[in-house]
Write a protein that holds these residues in place. Structure first.
Motif, short mmCIF file in Angstrom:
data_model
loop_
_atom_site.label_atom_id
_atom_site.label_comp_id
_atom_site.label_asym_id
_atom_site.label_seq_id
_atom_site.Cartn_x
_atom_site.Cartn_y
_atom_site.Cartn_z
N SER A 86 -18.96 33.34 30.32
CA SER A 86 -19.19 34.51 29.32
C SER A 86 -19.98 33.83 28.16
CB SER A 86 -17.83 34.97 28.83
OG SER A 86 -17.13 33.99 28.23
N ASP A 87 -20.00 32.69 27.80
CA ASP A 87 -20.48 32.15 26.57
C ASP A 87 -19.96 32.87 25.31
OD1 ASP A 87 -22.01 30.54 27.90
OD2 ASP A 87 -23.60 31.84 28.18
N GLU A 89 -19.44 36.13 24.75
CA GLU A 89 -20.06 37.12 24.44
C GLU A 89 -19.31 38.51 24.88
OE1 GLU A 89 -23.84 37.98 24.13
OE2 GLU A 89 -24.47 36.00 23.70
N SER A 92 -19.57 40.48 28.54
CA SER A 92 -20.72 39.83 29.40
C SER A 92 -20.41 39.83 30.91
CB SER A 92 -20.42 38.22 29.12
OG SER A 92 -19.13 37.79 29.52
N ARG A 95 -22.95 42.06 32.38
CA ARG A 95 -24.13 41.80 32.56
C ARG A 95 -24.36 40.51 33.45
NH1 ARG A 95 -23.27 42.58 27.35
NH2 ARG A 95 -22.76 40.32 26.58
#
Length: 170
Positions: A86-87, A89, A92, A95
């Motif tokens: 997910s970094d 974010e 996420s 996406r």
């Protein structure tokens, strides 16, 4: 290559006991989601169809994370990482990363569903857990939540699929 669903959609029994009714409904909606992908290639499955960039495959990714989060992390109490990077974010899971193909995302969804089935089978409908927000929920409520969440996103998938190629009623 075009997508073919690896699961059969079975109509739920109308005379099942409570546990069977809940699990059959959830399995029906899980299978319905994958039917929405039938006959489409990877490019169409990934094609953003809303202003926010939502695609059919992104819905599957989101629901894989939802199954994992509710059944494994919240209900079973395991502190496992997200299924997809997910970094940090927000949203996420809606996406797709370039390497998240239909095989990868659907495979992860199928594994998350299978694991959720095992967790549910080992539990009792009245088992109560505390959610990250501090609210209490029993397994029955979690199953109902996942049924409504999956059914709601199937409605989104209906609209996306019709917009892609005119297919309705899958």
């Amino acid at each position: 290559m075009v997508f073919t669903s690896p699961v059969e959609r079975v109509v739920p029994s109308r005379v099942a006991d409570e546990r069977e009714a809940l699990t059959q409904q959830l399995d029906f909606h899980r299978a319905t989601l994958l039917r929405k992908l039938e006959g489409l290639d990877g490019e169409l499955l990934r094609q953003p169809m809303t202003a926010s960039g939502l695609s059919l495959l992104a819905l599957v990714k989101h629901l894989a994370e939802t199954e994992h989060g509710w059944f494994v992390n919240i209900y079973a109490g395991l502190s496992e990482p997200d299924l997809f990077s997910s970094d940090g974010e927000p949203d996420s899971d809606f996406r797709l990363a370039p390497d998240e193909t239909a095989d990868v995302v659907v495979g992860q969804y199928l594994r998350a569903c299978e694991r959720a089935r095992a967790v549910v089978a080992a539990g009792e409908l009245d088992d109560v857990v505390t959610t990250p927000s501090g609210a209490e929920a029993n397994l029955r409520a979690i199953l109902l939540h996942l049924i409504q969440e999956t059914a709601r996103h199937n409605g989104h998938a209906d609209i996306i699929r019709e917009s892609l190629d005119g297919t309705t009623g899958h």
